[in-house]
Every structure is written in C-alpha cells, then in structure tokens.
Design an enzyme around this catalytic site. Structure first.
Site, PDB file in Angstrom:
ATOM      1  N   LYS A 277      -3.099   8.372   1.103  1.00  0.00           N
ATOM      2  CA  LYS A 277      -3.675   7.150   0.536  1.00  0.00           C
ATOM      3  C   LYS A 277      -5.106   7.356   0.062  1.00  0.00           C
ATOM      4  O   LYS A 277      -5.764   8.335   0.400  1.00  0.00           O
ATOM      5  CB  LYS A 277      -3.591   6.002   1.554  1.00  0.00           C
ATOM      6  CG  LYS A 277      -2.180   5.401   1.583  1.00  0.00           C
ATOM      7  CD  LYS A 277      -2.096   4.134   2.375  1.00  0.00           C
ATOM      8  CE  LYS A 277      -0.662   3.576   2.279  1.00  0.00           C
ATOM      9  NZ  LYS A 277      -0.447   2.434   3.183  1.00  0.00           N
TER      10      LYS A 277
ATOM     11  N   ARG B 134       4.271   6.661   9.041  1.00  0.00           N
ATOM     12  CA  ARG B 134       4.956   6.768   7.742  1.00  0.00           C
ATOM     13  C   ARG B 134       4.287   7.879   6.946  1.00  0.00           C
ATOM     14  O   ARG B 134       3.082   7.821   6.700  1.00  0.00           O
ATOM     15  CB  ARG B 134       4.870   5.419   7.027  1.00  0.00           C
ATOM     16  CG  ARG B 134       5.642   5.327   5.727  1.00  0.00           C
ATOM     17  CD  ARG B 134       5.528   3.915   5.155  1.00  0.00           C
ATOM     18  NE  ARG B 134       6.241   3.778   3.906  1.00  0.00           N
ATOM     19  CZ  ARG B 134       5.733   4.062   2.717  1.00  0.00           C
ATOM     20  NH1 ARG B 134       4.485   4.486   2.625  1.00  0.00           N
ATOM     21  NH2 ARG B 134       6.444   3.922   1.633  1.00  0.00           N
TER      22      ARG B 134
HETATM   23  C1  8Y4 Z   1      -0.633   7.851  -2.373  1.00  0.00           C
HETATM   24  C2  8Y4 Z   1       0.511   7.755  -1.647  1.00  0.00           C
HETATM   25  C3  8Y4 Z   1      -1.337   6.709  -2.687  1.00  0.00           C
HETATM   26  C4  8Y4 Z   1       0.958   6.533  -1.225  1.00  0.00           C
HETATM   27  C5  8Y4 Z   1      -0.866   5.465  -2.285  1.00  0.00           C
HETATM   28  C6  8Y4 Z   1       0.280   5.377  -1.540  1.00  0.00           C
HETATM   29  C7  8Y4 Z   1       2.903   1.247   3.761  1.00  0.00           C
HETATM   30  C8  8Y4 Z   1       4.226   0.799   3.680  1.00  0.00           C
HETATM   31  C9  8Y4 Z   1       3.551   1.487   1.732  1.00  0.00           C
HETATM   32  C10 8Y4 Z   1       2.237   1.168   5.012  1.00  0.00           C
HETATM   33  C11 8Y4 Z   1       4.278   0.254   5.913  1.00  0.00           C
HETATM   34  C12 8Y4 Z   1       1.705   3.784  -0.377  1.00  0.00           C
HETATM   35  C13 8Y4 Z   1       5.921   0.606   1.857  1.00  0.00           C
HETATM   36  C14 8Y4 Z   1       1.946   2.327  -0.371  1.00  0.00           C
HETATM   37  N1  8Y4 Z   1       2.505   1.690   2.541  1.00  0.00           N
HETATM   38  N2  8Y4 Z   1       4.911   0.313   4.744  1.00  0.00           N
HETATM   39  N3  8Y4 Z   1       4.619   0.957   2.397  1.00  0.00           N
HETATM   40  N4  8Y4 Z   1       2.967   0.662   6.061  1.00  0.00           N
HETATM   41  N5  8Y4 Z   1       4.908  -0.231   6.993  1.00  0.00           N
HETATM   42  N6  8Y4 Z   1       0.702   4.124  -1.201  1.00  0.00           N
HETATM   43  O1  8Y4 Z   1       1.071   1.498   5.183  1.00  0.00           O
HETATM   44  O2  8Y4 Z   1       2.357   4.562   0.270  1.00  0.00           O
HETATM   45  S1  8Y4 Z   1       3.604   1.842   0.020  1.00  0.00           S
END
Ligand code: 8Y4
Length: 276
Positions: free
Chosen positions: A221, A255
């Site tokens: 993230k 996750r």
């Molecule tokens: C790079 C990689 C930049 C990933 C942004 C992201 C969460 C989640 C997401 C979380 C739970 C994401 C579906 C966003 N984040 N579910 N989901 N907790 N429970 N962004 O933090 O991965 S999606």
C-alpha cells in the site's frame, strides 16, 4: 480459536495469511472466460501451496478514484471464480464485496467469509450474512473510494476507528451474528493520511478485544511507498515489516499479495510471541 468458514476452518491461534487474488475486469481481452478461470485457479493453488490460509477474491475495485461497479457486473466477474475455487481448494474463499446480492450468490457458490470494506452498511447486507452463518470481516472506511483521500481528518484516529468498529460489531451481534464470527479491520489507506495509518499500526493492539480477530491489509500500500520511496512493485520488504508489526500486536489475518514471504515472516513472529 477456530473460525468456521462454511465447513472449512481457519485457526486463529496464530497469525495467518489471506492471499489476494486479483480478477482482471476485461475477460475477453486475453483469452476469454475459460482462460481467466484457469489462471485464477492456478494462482490460487500456488498461494495455497505457499501457505495461504484463505484466498480473498474481489470484483469491485476500491482503489482511490475507482468507479462504482453494478451488482450484475460484480457477479459476472466473481461468481464463476468463487464456485470453482470453493470446490477445488482446501482453504476457505473470502469474497470482497459490499453488495447483498453478491454476498448471497457468493455464499451459495461456496464462499466461506464475507470481507466487506463497508462493514455491512449497505441495504440488505447484514441480513444476508445473518441468514448465511458465514463469518464476516468488518472494515473501517471513511467516505467512499472516489473521495476518501480528500483531506481526511480525525481528532483521534485510533479512538474514532475503534468506536466505529465497536458500533458495527454491536449492530451485527444485535442482528444475530455471534461475536465469534466477526473480524475487524482498521482499513489501512481507506480515508486516512500517512500519519493516520501509522497511528493505527502503532496502536493496533487496541483493536484486539473488539471481536474474534483483527484483520489487516498493508501489503504494497501507499503508506509503504511513502515511507520507503519504493514503487508499488518494490514494496515487499516494507510490506513484511508492516505485517510483522501488525502480527506482533495481535493481528490474526494478514491480507497479502506475496504469500510465501509473508508466511515466513509471520512464522518468525509467532515463534517469538510464543516463547517462554
Ligand atoms: C497496492 C496494492 C496499492 C494494494 C493499493 C492496494 C483491504 C481489503 C483492500 C484491507 C480488507 C488494496 C479488499 C485495497 N484492502 N480488505 N481490501 N482490508 N479486509 N490496495 O486493508 O489492496 S483493496
């Protein structure tokens, strides 16, 4: 401390990895539905082999600025993958959705956990989960994906996110979901500045008593990028550091995209946590 996910179980006595399975929206651009399904199955099987305790599948992008997706579109993307993976994998399938129709159909297709970034606040969602008996992850998000990163403000981010999650746990219990089927997640990056995300991670232990377990998503993230200046493809080391900090403070489901590496880091963490 076992979570019953539609007949498959997650042991919550130690931190485990939830592997992220991304589903590409355009199924016809590179070989069609069959190809997409076999690719998803191959990737999910690899994550299980690498030690994932659960696989998370989502059909709605919740990235900042993402456009809303219709229930039908989400069902078309997610349902065939859920059905196939639930049938073929030994671990539970989690579905990342906020829509009651998608929840209902996904659970019918064999999903074992609902992962809802809107914490069952959309119409009908709470009722579907109550009736199904599957566990749920309630996540905190301030605002909606399109606008959530526009100057989010909290007087006390830890207290406010905790109070929100406590209220949602209470609403779920009042509606008939037993507390031992409820997980909570502070929602890193969802309507939070870097400083907010750091406070939440620093004081994550304050969330441990709220429900059956704490879930976190920190992998790759922007907070990792902000602290390290690394582009999204080069955030593994920072993501592992964040995963260990979370697990050290009691997070039980992490996750993550990089399953093998995260499982190894968490085993070291768990070993030290269990030492006499
Ligand atoms: C790079 C990689 C930049 C990933 C942004 C992201 C969460 C989640 C997401 C979380 C739970 C994401 C579906 C966003 N984040 N579910 N989901 N907790 N429970 N962004 O933090 O991965 S999606």
């Amino acid at each position: 401390m076992r979570l019953d996910c539609a007949g498959k179980f997650i042991d919550l006595s130690q931190p485990v990895v939830m592997g992220v399975l991304n589903i590409t929206p355009d199924s016809f651009s590179d070989g069609g539905h069959y190809r997409q399904l076999t690719d998803a199955l191959r990737r999910a099987e690899a994550m299980v082999a690498e030690g994932a305790a659960i696989i998370d599948i989502g059909g709605e992008s919740t990235r900042p600025g993402a456009l809303p997706v219709s229930a039908q579109e989400e069902l078309d993307r997610v349902l065939p993958v859920v059905a196939r993976l639930a049938r073929e994998l030994p671990v539970p399938i989690s579905v990342d959705t906020s829509k009651s129709e998608v929840m209902r159909e996904a659970i019918s297709a064999g999903a074992g956990l609902i992962n809802d970034v809107r914490a069952l606040r959309l119409p009908g969602a709470l009722e579907v989960v109550v009736a199904s008996g599957v566990p749920v992850c309630l996540m905190h998000m301030r605002g909606e994906p399109g606008i959530m990163q526009r100057e989010p403000y909290y007087a006390d981010v830890v207290a406010e996110v905790r109070a929100f999650l406590a209220e949602r746990v209470h609403a779920c219990e009042a509606a008939g979901i037993p507390g031992d089927r409820i997980l909570v997640d502070p929602g890193f990056g969802f309507g939070k500045t870097l400083a907010h995300n750091l406070s939440l991670l620093r004081y994550l232990d304050r969330f441990a008593g709220l429900a059956a377990g704490v879930v976190v998503g920190l992998s790759r993230k922007s907070m990792i990028g902000s602290l390290s200046n690394a582009p999204v493809g080069e955030r593994l080391s920072g993501s592992l550091a964040a995963a260990v900090i979370a697990a050290w403070q009691g997070a039980r489901i992490i996750r993550a995209h990089d399953v093998r590496e995260t499982v190894q880091a968490l085993r070291v963490c768990a070993g030290v946590l269990e030492a006499d």
